[in-house]
Design a protein around this motif. Structure first.
Motif, PDB file in Angstrom:
ATOM      1  N   ILE A  42       0.683  -1.098  -0.106  1.00  0.00           N
ATOM      2  CA  ILE A  42       0.234  -0.219   0.045  1.00  0.00           C
ATOM      3  C   ILE A  42       0.951   1.381   0.111  1.00  0.00           C
ATOM      4  O   ILE A  42       0.467   2.274  -0.596  1.00  0.00           O
ATOM      5  CB  ILE A  42      -0.834  -0.040   1.254  1.00  0.00           C
ATOM      6  N   GLU A  43       1.957   1.254   0.674  1.00  0.00           N
ATOM      7  CA  GLU A  43       2.851   2.256   0.738  1.00  0.00           C
ATOM      8  C   GLU A  43       3.402   2.478  -0.838  1.00  0.00           C
ATOM      9  O   GLU A  43       3.547   3.788  -1.206  1.00  0.00           O
ATOM     10  CB  GLU A  43       4.347   1.954   1.610  1.00  0.00           C
ATOM     11  N   GLU A  92      -8.710   6.751  -6.062  1.00  0.00           N
ATOM     12  CA  GLU A  92     -10.441   7.113  -5.980  1.00  0.00           C
ATOM     13  C   GLU A  92     -10.223   7.774  -4.422  1.00  0.00           C
ATOM     14  O   GLU A  92     -10.972   8.764  -4.306  1.00  0.00           O
ATOM     15  CB  GLU A  92     -11.073   5.681  -6.070  1.00  0.00           C
ATOM     16  N   VAL A  93      -9.756   7.340  -3.521  1.00  0.00           N
ATOM     17  CA  VAL A  93      -9.748   7.876  -2.444  1.00  0.00           C
ATOM     18  C   VAL A  93      -9.188   9.169  -2.383  1.00  0.00           C
ATOM     19  O   VAL A  93      -9.709  10.226  -1.427  1.00  0.00           O
ATOM     20  CB  VAL A  93      -9.140   6.942  -1.074  1.00  0.00           C
ATOM     21  N   ILE A  94      -7.985   9.473  -2.810  1.00  0.00           N
ATOM     22  CA  ILE A  94      -7.456  10.730  -3.060  1.00  0.00           C
ATOM     23  C   ILE A  94      -8.238  11.648  -3.871  1.00  0.00           C
ATOM     24  O   ILE A  94      -8.397  12.878  -3.405  1.00  0.00           O
ATOM     25  CB  ILE A  94      -6.106  10.410  -3.686  1.00  0.00           C
ATOM     26  N   ARG A 115      -8.279   1.986  -6.785  1.00  0.00           N
ATOM     27  CA  ARG A 115      -8.733   2.292  -5.254  1.00  0.00           C
ATOM     28  C   ARG A 115      -8.029   3.553  -4.694  1.00  0.00           C
ATOM     29  O   ARG A 115      -8.773   4.404  -3.848  1.00  0.00           O
ATOM     30  CB  ARG A 115      -9.024   1.071  -4.455  1.00  0.00           C
ATOM     31  N   VAL A 116      -6.627   3.440  -4.410  1.00  0.00           N
ATOM     32  CA  VAL A 116      -6.177   4.587  -3.886  1.00  0.00           C
ATOM     33  C   VAL A 116      -6.357   5.737  -4.512  1.00  0.00           C
ATOM     34  O   VAL A 116      -6.532   6.863  -3.693  1.00  0.00           O
ATOM     35  CB  VAL A 116      -4.530   4.259  -3.911  1.00  0.00           C
ATOM     36  N   MET A 152     -11.539  11.493  -3.930  1.00  0.00           N
ATOM     37  CA  MET A 152     -12.685  11.937  -3.220  1.00  0.00           C
ATOM     38  C   MET A 152     -12.316  12.918  -2.086  1.00  0.00           C
ATOM     39  O   MET A 152     -12.964  13.835  -1.819  1.00  0.00           O
ATOM     40  CB  MET A 152     -13.242  10.716  -2.846  1.00  0.00           C
ATOM     41  N   ALA A 153     -11.044  12.518  -1.513  1.00  0.00           N
ATOM     42  CA  ALA A 153     -10.896  13.452  -0.371  1.00  0.00           C
ATOM     43  C   ALA A 153     -10.667  14.956  -1.162  1.00  0.00           C
ATOM     44  O   ALA A 153     -10.904  15.963  -0.623  1.00  0.00           O
ATOM     45  CB  ALA A 153      -9.473  12.986   0.166  1.00  0.00           C
ATOM     46  N   ASP A 176       1.058   9.263  -5.643  1.00  0.00           N
ATOM     47  CA  ASP A 176       1.268  10.787  -5.317  1.00  0.00           C
ATOM     48  C   ASP A 176       2.518  11.312  -6.162  1.00  0.00           C
ATOM     49  O   ASP A 176       2.826  12.543  -6.041  1.00  0.00           O
ATOM     50  CB  ASP A 176       1.941  10.711  -3.748  1.00  0.00           C
ATOM     51  N   ARG A 209      -6.180  -2.540  -9.838  1.00  0.00           N
ATOM     52  CA  ARG A 209      -7.415  -2.320  -9.404  1.00  0.00           C
ATOM     53  C   ARG A 209      -7.041  -1.678  -7.912  1.00  0.00           C
ATOM     54  O   ARG A 209      -7.607  -0.679  -7.479  1.00  0.00           O
ATOM     55  CB  ARG A 209      -8.107  -3.519  -9.024  1.00  0.00           C
ATOM     56  N   GLU A 210      -6.023  -2.374  -7.220  1.00  0.00           N
ATOM     57  CA  GLU A 210      -5.821  -1.589  -5.939  1.00  0.00           C
ATOM     58  C   GLU A 210      -5.136  -0.110  -6.167  1.00  0.00           C
ATOM     59  O   GLU A 210      -5.494   0.932  -5.312  1.00  0.00           O
ATOM     60  CB  GLU A 210      -4.765  -2.499  -5.336  1.00  0.00           C
ATOM     61  N   GLY A 232       0.675   4.014  -2.895  1.00  0.00           N
ATOM     62  CA  GLY A 232       0.343   5.458  -2.588  1.00  0.00           C
ATOM     63  C   GLY A 232       1.144   6.282  -2.984  1.00  0.00           C
ATOM     64  O   GLY A 232       1.092   7.421  -3.579  1.00  0.00           O
ATOM     65  N   ASP A 233       2.833   5.925  -2.790  1.00  0.00           N
ATOM     66  CA  ASP A 233       3.703   6.818  -3.152  1.00  0.00           C
ATOM     67  C   ASP A 233       3.656   6.887  -4.803  1.00  0.00           C
ATOM     68  O   ASP A 233       4.105   7.897  -5.378  1.00  0.00           O
ATOM     69  CB  ASP A 233       5.007   6.413  -2.895  1.00  0.00           C
TER      70      ASP A 233
END
Lengths: 206, 255
Positions: free
Chosen positions: B11-12, B49-51, B46-47, B53-54, B19, B42-43, B15-16
């Motif tokens: 996940i790190e 998507e969260v970013i 999802r990351v 939405m935020a 970003d 897909r994962e 995420g990086d």
């Protein structure tokens, strides 16, 4: 199967233009309000409050995860703004200055709360991963018809991860800025951010 | 780049990657993996998507109630109040926990324990007592007190230092109050002769009541260190004492 995320319609208390955030008018411009407020005009300060309370409350709510606490922090922020208004030099936008003040008030309160309860934010967040899954010890966000409200999911995050997520992903702060204002190492902040995103991904797919 | 035990991207790393903060070699390796791995793609979505939405969340959220009255009351409370100000409205309703014109009216109306309500009632009384003392000082200033008597030492000076275990976070705050109080008391004691015996008695009686309230709040806080209302109550007691001592000292210096 790819995640399907459907956002719940915004709850009543959320709005792009809040009830209390009034529009600017030429006769009542912000710099004029600042000048008058600096001279002790409380009514002018109320004008500034009306313009910025929604933004301040949003940051306080999302960083604290609690509406009552957010109201207290919002009040504290504006009282501090009143006391520090003299130090505003106009080098940055007033909204940015107020926003930073709100962040500082929330972080200071969090540090105070941690001292009072003899707990450290990171240690509190370390409950993640214990028996019972990543939401062990936390309030699970409620789900209605498989739709999750992101506000509720953020509120349910561990405090440290929540604050970093709000500052980075919602408010757009960079890691080095967050490190400077929180006093935490960037590596720690990155770990908390990833944890927050992972928890939110899980919440949003429930 | 880091991978999980099952070989998928962590996940790190995802995420990086999202970003855009991975170094060139790591980004290349992650891109190669993503190209061949539908699960990680897909994962990553999802990351992202969260970013997204935020970032799309409303910048403004309206509070449940108008907070301005509490802000204004706190601003006014911190200003200097004229000597002899009417106290009836400030005392408010001790039963409901509302102090009219106070930030407390917003913060601490609901959910009070019986003990907290008792303490709040004490605080309301303190306001009356302190105001009475200030009125007495004001009368002295107008010339009613011409006798140069030296009154008894004000009791209760050690009330705030009784040996109870306060939360660590509050000890520094209390130490600050104690220093200020000691300085003001020394200043006032040095000029007691400028006040009439009646005024001295009123001030001393007020200080005793305030000290009693402080002592009770300290004991309650020591027994319930996580209670924010008690912290505020204790702070209010110290504020009241400092305010009374400061104005008494300022008054005697002008006589």
């Amino acid at each position: 199967m790819p995640a399907t995320v459907t956002r719940r319609p915004a709850p009543p208390f959320v709005s792009e233009t809040t009830r209390q955030d009034g529009p600017a008018t030429p006769a009542d411009d912000e710099s004029g309000l600042v000048d008058r407020a600096r001279r002790g005009d409380v009514d002018a300060f109320e004008g500034l409050y009306r313009r910025h309370v929604g933004r301040v409350f949003a940051i306080c709510l999302r960083m604290s995860g609690d509406r009552i606490r957010a109201a207290e922090l919002t009040q504290d922020t504006f009282v501090r703004l009143w006391e520090r208004l003299e130090s505003f030099r106009g080098e940055s936008a007033l909204s940015s200055w107020i926003h930073r003040m709100a962040v500082n008030v929330v972080l200071a309160a969090a540090r105070s709360d941690n001292r009072r309860t003899a707990r450290v934010g990171l240690a509190e967040d370390d409950r993640d991963g214990e028996d019972g899954g990543p939401w062990e010890g936390m309030v699970r966000p409620e789900s209605t018809d498989e739709r999750i409200d992101l506000e509720a999911a953020i509120a349910a995050l561990p405090p440290g991860a929540r604050r970093v997520f709000v500052l980075h992903d919602i408010e757009g702060y960079r890691h080095e800025e967050i490190a400077r204002i929180t006093g935490n190492a960037e590596g720690t902040l990155r770990a908390q951010l990833h944890r927050a995103r992972k928890l939110l991904m899980e919440a949003l797919t429930r | 780049m880091t991978t999980r035990d099952d070989g998928h991207l962590s996940i790190e790393t995802l995420g990086d990657y999202a970003d855009g903060v991975l170094g060139t070699p790591e980004r290349g390796a992650a891109a190669t993996h993503l190209e061949a791995c539908p699960s990680c793609r897909r994962e990553l979505e999802r990351v992202r998507e969260v970013i997204a939405m935020a970032a799309a969340m409303p910048a403004s959220v309206a509070p449940d109630a108008d907070l301005w009255p509490g802000v204004r009351a706190e601003i006014e409370r911190r200003r200097v109040v004229p000597l002899g100000a009417a106290h009836g409205a400030e005392a408010g309703n001790a039963e409901t926990g509302e102090r009219v014109g106070s930030i407390w009216s917003v913060r601490f109306v609901a959910g009070w324990t019986r003990r907290e309500r008792v303490l709040l009632a004490v605080a309301a009384v303190l306001l009356v007592v302190a105001t009475s003392a200030l009125a007495a000082i004001a009368r002295d200033r107008r010339g009613n007190g011409t006798q140069m008597a030296r009154g008894p030492e004000a009791p209760g000076a050690v009330a705030g230092t009784a040996p109870v275990a306060l939360p660590v976070a509050y000890r520094a705050i209390e130490a600050d109050y104690q220093r200020t109080i000691a300085e003001l008391r020394a200043s006032l004691d040095a000029q007691r002769g400028a006040l009439s015996p009646a005024t001295i008695a009123t001030v001393d009686r007020s200080l005793r009541i305030i000290d009693d309230a402080i002592a009770e709040a300290r004991t309650a806080l020591a027994n319930d260190p996580g209670n924010r209302a008690l912290v505020d109550m204790l702070t209010a007691g110290y504020e009241q004492k400092v305010d009374l001592l400061r104005r008494a000292a300022e008054h005697t210096s002008k006589i």
